[in-house]
Write a protein that holds these residues in place. Structure first.
Motif, PDB file in Angstrom:
ATOM      1  N   LYS A 151     -10.202 -28.455  40.962  1.00 41.25           N
ATOM      2  CA  LYS A 151      -9.632 -28.229  42.303  1.00 41.25           C
ATOM      3  C   LYS A 151      -8.898 -29.455  42.835  1.00 41.25           C
ATOM      4  O   LYS A 151      -8.869 -29.698  44.044  1.00 41.25           O
ATOM      5  N   GLN A 152      -8.305 -30.216  41.922  1.00 40.39           N
ATOM      6  CA  GLN A 152      -7.524 -31.375  42.330  1.00 40.39           C
ATOM      7  C   GLN A 152      -6.098 -30.932  42.670  1.00 40.39           C
ATOM      8  O   GLN A 152      -5.570 -29.990  42.071  1.00 40.39           O
ATOM      9  N   GLU A 153      -5.489 -31.631  43.611  1.00 41.67           N
ATOM     10  CA  GLU A 153      -4.136 -31.275  44.032  1.00 41.67           C
ATOM     11  C   GLU A 153      -3.138 -31.597  42.919  1.00 41.67           C
ATOM     12  O   GLU A 153      -3.163 -32.688  42.342  1.00 41.67           O
ATOM     13  N   LEU A 154      -2.263 -30.655  42.629  1.00 40.54           N
ATOM     14  CA  LEU A 154      -1.255 -30.850  41.596  1.00 40.54           C
ATOM     15  C   LEU A 154       0.000 -31.485  42.184  1.00 40.54           C
ATOM     16  O   LEU A 154       0.359 -31.233  43.341  1.00 40.54           O
ATOM     17  N   THR A 155       0.661 -32.300  41.387  1.00 41.57           N
ATOM     18  CA  THR A 155       1.970 -32.818  41.781  1.00 41.57           C
ATOM     19  C   THR A 155       2.988 -31.681  41.683  1.00 41.57           C
ATOM     20  O   THR A 155       2.713 -30.623  41.112  1.00 41.57           O
ATOM     21  N   THR A 156       4.161 -31.918  42.215  1.00 40.60           N
ATOM     22  CA  THR A 156       5.218 -30.901  42.131  1.00 40.60           C
ATOM     23  C   THR A 156       5.546 -30.581  40.682  1.00 40.60           C
ATOM     24  O   THR A 156       5.731 -29.414  40.313  1.00 40.60           O
ATOM     25  N   GLN A 159       2.774 -28.452  39.239  1.00 47.48           N
ATOM     26  CA  GLN A 159       2.859 -27.075  39.714  1.00 47.48           C
ATOM     27  C   GLN A 159       3.882 -26.289  38.898  1.00 47.48           C
ATOM     28  O   GLN A 159       3.640 -25.140  38.515  1.00 47.48           O
ATOM     29  N   ALA A 160       5.010 -26.942  38.624  1.00 49.80           N
ATOM     30  CA  ALA A 160       6.047 -26.301  37.803  1.00 49.80           C
ATOM     31  C   ALA A 160       5.546 -26.088  36.375  1.00 49.80           C
ATOM     32  O   ALA A 160       5.834 -25.053  35.742  1.00 49.80           O
ATOM     33  N   GLU A 161       4.771 -27.056  35.893  1.00 51.83           N
ATOM     34  CA  GLU A 161       4.208 -26.952  34.554  1.00 51.83           C
ATOM     35  C   GLU A 161       3.248 -25.769  34.457  1.00 51.83           C
ATOM     36  O   GLU A 161       3.281 -25.010  33.469  1.00 51.83           O
ATOM     37  N   PHE A 162       2.419 -25.585  35.479  1.00 57.80           N
ATOM     38  CA  PHE A 162       1.466 -24.478  35.450  1.00 57.80           C
ATOM     39  C   PHE A 162       2.174 -23.136  35.586  1.00 57.80           C
ATOM     40  O   PHE A 162       1.732 -22.129  35.012  1.00 57.80           O
ATOM     41  N   GLU A 163       3.271 -23.100  36.327  1.00 54.03           N
ATOM     42  CA  GLU A 163       4.056 -21.870  36.410  1.00 54.03           C
ATOM     43  C   GLU A 163       4.526 -21.443  35.019  1.00 54.03           C
ATOM     44  O   GLU A 163       4.534 -20.258  34.686  1.00 54.03           O
TER      45      GLU A 163
END
Length: 395
Positions: A151-156, A159-163
């Motif tokens: 539950k750590q905050e993702l960098t921008t 976030q794109a990587e997880f998409e």
């Protein structure tokens, strides 16, 4: 469909277990398990083999002709054809499993995604390949999944990587849906599993509305997974999709316990094997009670659990070849279970790993370690091979 098998189950029937193996193949299996039983492959094998491969010594041919040949179908899908045919001759299906792991580059993840799709395309319309499989860490970075689970905050950028990971996952499952080829999402370590579970449920919600396409995997050596499976069934009922359950005991026990001890949190692993066995068999019972809206793949080398599920099918009056019930084992292991179950009319599949030899080596050494760490597994395999050699009057 028949409600009773052609014959009673006899897991000691080596004639059926090995009837698709030639004398040479049987002898090769004998010497391989003798080698495994000496612990050479588990202790000395990995560092020596990796060293030889790294310095370019020509040992790939030896590996391919021995341990690779026994536990893997080939280096490519095309090379798996002989194994597919051999298993089908015994009425056992193939699960093509692209077993490359431990990568962390986007280009590799894209290639793996494309390769998994190729396994689905290969399986389409071929009853000999009834199910396919993939690992989320094959299409996404472990560290990213770990951060999501924590539950750590993702960098921008993350976030794109997880998409991209989600897009690959949906692309795979959509192809499975379009080709009507069920696909299993393998389980992994506890500290990335929540994210994998969420992805799997999302895919089921999309593609399991009318038939079984996506399965998630539940590791019953975890003390929380029976409850999780039941909770997921409630989600499935509320959302109107079929829950796909691949039931296993688990593959990361020593790693899980070590990490829990080092980081000071309670171990997620059951207190003992009896607890794992209890929850595993209880999960089979639960699935059979809800067989219309749960589809199960019973992934096990445990003889008793195979009997439990076979008896449950009879208890509930369910056809032995019901499309919601499959047994599964690994290629090269427990042929006495796979072929005797299929001979008695049950749906049975084998995981058939494939991939470049260097990339599949971690998988191969885990199989060797599994055979030595599971109580009696190697001696059981050896004993059955010896029994069949004696039946055939081989020296």
């Amino acid at each position: 469909m028949e409600l009773s098998p052609k014959k009673s189950l006899n897991f000691d029937d080596t004639e059926i277990a090995f009837r698709n193996k030639s004398n040479n193949e049987l002898n090769a299996a004998y010497w391989l398990f003798k080698l495994i039983s000496s612990n050479f492959l588990t202790k000395v094998g990995p560092p020596i083999t990796n060293f030889f491969l790294n310095i370019g010594l020509p040992i790939k041919g030896l590996i391919k002709a021995t341990i690779f040949k026994h536990f893997c179908g080939g280096e490519t899908i095309a090379e798996c054809e002989h194994t597919i045919e051999q298993l089908a001759a015994g009425q056992v299906g193939t699960i093509l499993d692209y077993s490359v792991e431990g990568e962390d580059e986007e280009a590799v993840f894209d290639f793996t995604c494309a390769e998994i799709i190729r396994t689905i395309e290969r399986a389409a319309g071929d009853k000999r390949i009834p199910i396919t499989v993939f690992k989320v860490t094959g299409i996404g970075r472990f560290g990213l999944l770990e951060k999501l689970d924590a539950k750590q905050e993702l960098t921008t950028a993350e976030q794109a990587e997880f998409e991209k990971v989600k897009q690959r996952c949906e692309k795979i499952c959509r192809m499975a849906y379009d080709k009507n080829v069920p696909i299993m999402v393998d389980a992994e370590e506890t500290w990335i599993q929540d994210t994998i579970d969420e992805l799997a449920i999302d895919m089921m919600r999309l593609f399991n509305q009318k038939s079984i396409i996506v399965y998630n995997t539940y590791q019953m050596y975890r003390h929380d997974k029976l409850a999780d499976m039941k909770a997921d069934h409630l989600i499935a009922k509320a959302s109107g999709f079929i829950l796909g359950v691949k039931m296993v005991r688990g593959a990361y026990m020593e790693k899980e316990r070590k990490r829990a001890a080092e980081m000071g949190y309670p171990s997620p692993i059951q207190p003992d094997k009896a607890a794992s066995d209890r929850d595993y068999d209880a999960s089979l019972d639960y699935c059979m009670e809800h067989i219309n809206d749960i589809a199960i793949v019973c992934g096990t080398h445990n003889e008793n659990s195979c009997r439990v599920l076979a008896q449950l099918l009879d208890k509930h009056g369910v056809a032995h070849n019901h499309p919601h019930v499959y047994f599964a084992q690994l290629l090269g292991m427990s042929d006495n279970l796979s072929f005797n179950l299929s001979d008695a009319g049950y749906n049975v599949t084998k995981y058939v790993p494939y991939g470049p030899i260097e990339a599949v080596m971690p998988y191969l050494f885990r199989r060797a370690q599994e055979n030595t760490s599971v109580a009696g597994q190697t001696s059981r395999e050896l004993g059955l091979i010896v029994k069949e050699k004696q039946r055939r009057r081989l020296n």
